[in-house]
Design an enzyme around this catalytic site. Structure first.
Site, short mmCIF file in Angstrom:
data_model
loop_
_atom_site.label_atom_id
_atom_site.label_comp_id
_atom_site.label_asym_id
_atom_site.label_seq_id
_atom_site.Cartn_x
_atom_site.Cartn_y
_atom_site.Cartn_z
CB CYS A 11 -0.95 -0.42 1.18
SG CYS A 11 -2.09 -1.36 1.03
CG ASN A 49 -6.67 -0.81 1.77
OD1 ASN A 49 -6.05 -0.45 0.99
ND2 ASN A 49 -6.21 -1.32 2.77
CG HIS A 94 -2.96 3.46 2.20
ND1 HIS A 94 -3.97 3.02 1.04
CD2 HIS A 94 -3.18 2.35 3.32
CE1 HIS A 94 -4.27 1.67 1.74
NE2 HIS A 94 -3.79 0.92 2.58
O1 UT7 Z 1 -3.98 -1.57 3.75
C1 UT7 Z 1 -3.03 -1.83 4.94
C2 UT7 Z 1 -4.17 -2.73 6.06
N1 UT7 Z 1 -4.61 -2.67 6.41
C3 UT7 Z 1 -5.03 -1.88 7.34
O2 UT7 Z 1 -5.30 -0.96 8.14
C4 UT7 Z 1 -6.34 -2.50 8.84
C5 UT7 Z 1 -5.84 -2.01 10.03
N2 UT7 Z 1 -7.09 -2.98 10.74
C6 UT7 Z 1 -8.57 -2.82 10.21
O3 UT7 Z 1 -8.50 -1.73 10.19
C7 UT7 Z 1 -9.16 -3.37 11.84
O4 UT7 Z 1 -8.75 -4.35 12.52
C8 UT7 Z 1 -10.01 -4.27 11.15
C9 UT7 Z 1 -11.33 -3.21 10.47
C10 UT7 Z 1 -9.55 -5.16 10.06
C11 UT7 Z 1 -11.09 -5.53 12.04
O5 UT7 Z 1 -11.71 -4.09 13.32
P1 UT7 Z 1 -11.40 -4.07 14.51
O6 UT7 Z 1 -12.56 -3.37 15.28
O7 UT7 Z 1 -10.25 -4.65 15.36
O8 UT7 Z 1 -12.50 -6.17 14.78
P2 UT7 Z 1 -11.78 -7.78 15.00
O9 UT7 Z 1 -10.81 -7.67 14.12
O10 UT7 Z 1 -11.12 -7.08 16.36
O11 UT7 Z 1 -12.92 -8.30 15.28
C12 UT7 Z 1 -14.14 -8.09 16.00
C13 UT7 Z 1 -15.16 -8.54 16.09
C14 UT7 Z 1 -14.68 -10.32 16.33
O12 UT7 Z 1 -15.52 -11.34 16.40
P3 UT7 Z 1 -15.24 -11.80 18.07
O13 UT7 Z 1 -13.92 -12.23 18.22
O14 UT7 Z 1 -15.31 -10.06 18.65
O15 UT7 Z 1 -16.92 -11.98 18.56
C15 UT7 Z 1 -14.85 -10.72 14.78
O16 UT7 Z 1 -15.15 -12.34 14.04
O17 UT7 Z 1 -15.79 -8.93 14.24
C16 UT7 Z 1 -15.20 -9.95 14.00
N3 UT7 Z 1 -15.61 -9.56 12.47
C17 UT7 Z 1 -16.27 -9.57 11.80
N4 UT7 Z 1 -17.75 -9.43 11.67
C18 UT7 Z 1 -19.16 -8.85 10.87
C19 UT7 Z 1 -14.76 -9.16 11.91
N5 UT7 Z 1 -14.90 -9.58 10.88
C20 UT7 Z 1 -15.97 -8.80 10.50
C21 UT7 Z 1 -17.24 -8.60 9.54
N6 UT7 Z 1 -18.18 -9.01 9.48
N7 UT7 Z 1 -16.77 -8.29 7.98
#
Ligand code: UT7
Length: 323
Positions: free
Chosen positions: A112, A278, A248
């Site tokens: 990225c 993204n 980004h």
């Molecule tokens: O280009 C560079 C690339 N990447 C980034 O910049 C990504 C940076 N990180 C992020 O943007 C965030 O960490 C995410 C958007 C990827 C995830 O958000 P989060 O607040 O860190 O969520 P999490 O991974 O802690 O997941 C929370 C919950 C989990 O469920 P439990 O374990 O709490 O029951 C996941 O299973 O959300 C669940 N979950 C979803 N639920 C509905 C994960 N993906 C999804 C989804 N829909 N698509």
């Protein structure tokens, strides 16, 4: 000293738009979850289109908006982590696609951060006096390397391409700072390439994109303000002297966190990830193009461009807008 300047912008996104509700119909997710965690509302997904196809479209677009002829372009750099194949490179396909017969051509992969890394190379060519005019493109089909059964990653990304022309003369691209930390390679990786994803059978075998989202989030929230501050220090500028921060487009919460750390209002941090998701190395040039098209950028205004991504990699530039 010779200066390098962005003199035109262009972009292309594939026609097929996929909304959060479309995804919620085929996997366990919701518009509410995706919007509240990321700011994303929809993304464009390439169907029957490749990275080179989109790169050629963005290149043709920027050329048509510039004062240059294709044969005046001396180099083409395509930033991509998702090329169609190993060789020929995407930049050679762009050269052929737009008829830039005098250009030398190569691809650059810094995930990225690829657009900023490529911009720094282009700036170096021009400031050194080696060349006077080139094209930098960010182009990605991330949709080919995400597992569409893995909701934690596939909802985040989109496909597209953005392009700029860089030329000698006038105030333009100022200080740039780039960095990398190979120790963080595991937190965002994809061992197989989109090259292997031609059909269903091969897609079953590929190792899709893996991401430790929270770790990437923490890295971005820490590193992006640090690299921006490094650029501002080199320029002798204070944050409030910057008109727009063009970051980004990965997650609106990351952008808001950077705004808070810089003590700058969110209005200075334009967002289009609500419509594109993204798009990796394409996100900054697509956003630049949109802002330029809508007249949001004023000539003489100072901008910060900043990116981060797999590697881990990061980079930032001060750009004085002067088209
Ligand atoms: O280009 C560079 C690339 N990447 C980034 O910049 C990504 C940076 N990180 C992020 O943007 C965030 O960490 C995410 C958007 C990827 C995830 O958000 P989060 O607040 O860190 O969520 P999490 O991974 O802690 O997941 C929370 C919950 C989990 O469920 P439990 O374990 O709490 O029951 C996941 O299973 O959300 C669940 N979950 C979803 N639920 C509905 C994960 N993906 C999804 C989804 N829909 N698509």
């Amino acid at each position: 000293m010779i200066a390098a300047r962005i003199t035109a912008t262009g972009a292309y996104v594939p026609e097929r738009k996929v909304t959060n509700d479309d995804l919620a119909r085929v996997m366990d997710t919701s518009d509410e979850w995706i919007r509240s965690r990321t700011g994303i509302g929809s993304r464009h997904v390439a169907v029957g289109e490749s990275t080179s196809h989109m790169a050629v479209k963005a290149a043709a677009d920027v050329l048509s908006r510039s004062g240059c002829r294709a044969e005046d372009i001396q180099f083409i750099i395509v930033a991509t982590g998702t090329p169609d194949h190993l060789f020929p490179n995407m930049a050679c396909l762009v050269q052929e696609g737009i008829g830039a017969s005098h250009a030398f051509c190569f691809d650059l992969n810094a995930a990225c951060s690829g657009f900023l890394y490529s911009l720094s190379v282009a700036k170096g060519y021009i400031e050194s006096g080696m060349y006077e005019r080139g094209m930098v493109i960010g182009a990605e089909t991330i949709s080919k390397v995400v597992d569409w059964k893995e909701r934690s990653t596939c909802v985040l990304f989109g496909d597209g391409a953005g392009a700029v022309i860089i030329e000698k003369g006038g105030r333009g691209i100022g200080s740039m700072v780039m960095g990398a930390d190979g120790k963080g390679g595991e937190v965002l990786r994809c061992s197989s390439s989109s090259i292997l994803c031609h059909d269903e059978e091969s897609r079953r075998k590929i190792d899709y994109l893996h991401m430790d989202g929270q770790e990437v989030f923490r890295f971005a929230a820490r590193q992006v303000p640090a690299v921006i501050e490094a650029v501002l220090e080199k320029e002798g500028l204070e944050p409030d002297q910057i008109g727009h921060y063009i970051l980004h487009q990965a997650n609106e919460r990351i952008i808001a966190s950077v705004a808070r750390k810089m003590k700058e209002p969110m209005e200075k941090f334009p967002v289009n990830l609500d419509r594109y998701g993204n798009t990796s190395s394409a996100s900054i040039p697509i956003l630049l193009h949109e802002l330029h098209q809508t007249g949001a950028l004023k000539n003489g205004e100072k901008l910060i461009l900043a990116g981060f991504g797999a590697g881990l990699t990061w980079g930032a530039a001060m750009v004085e807008w002067n088209i």
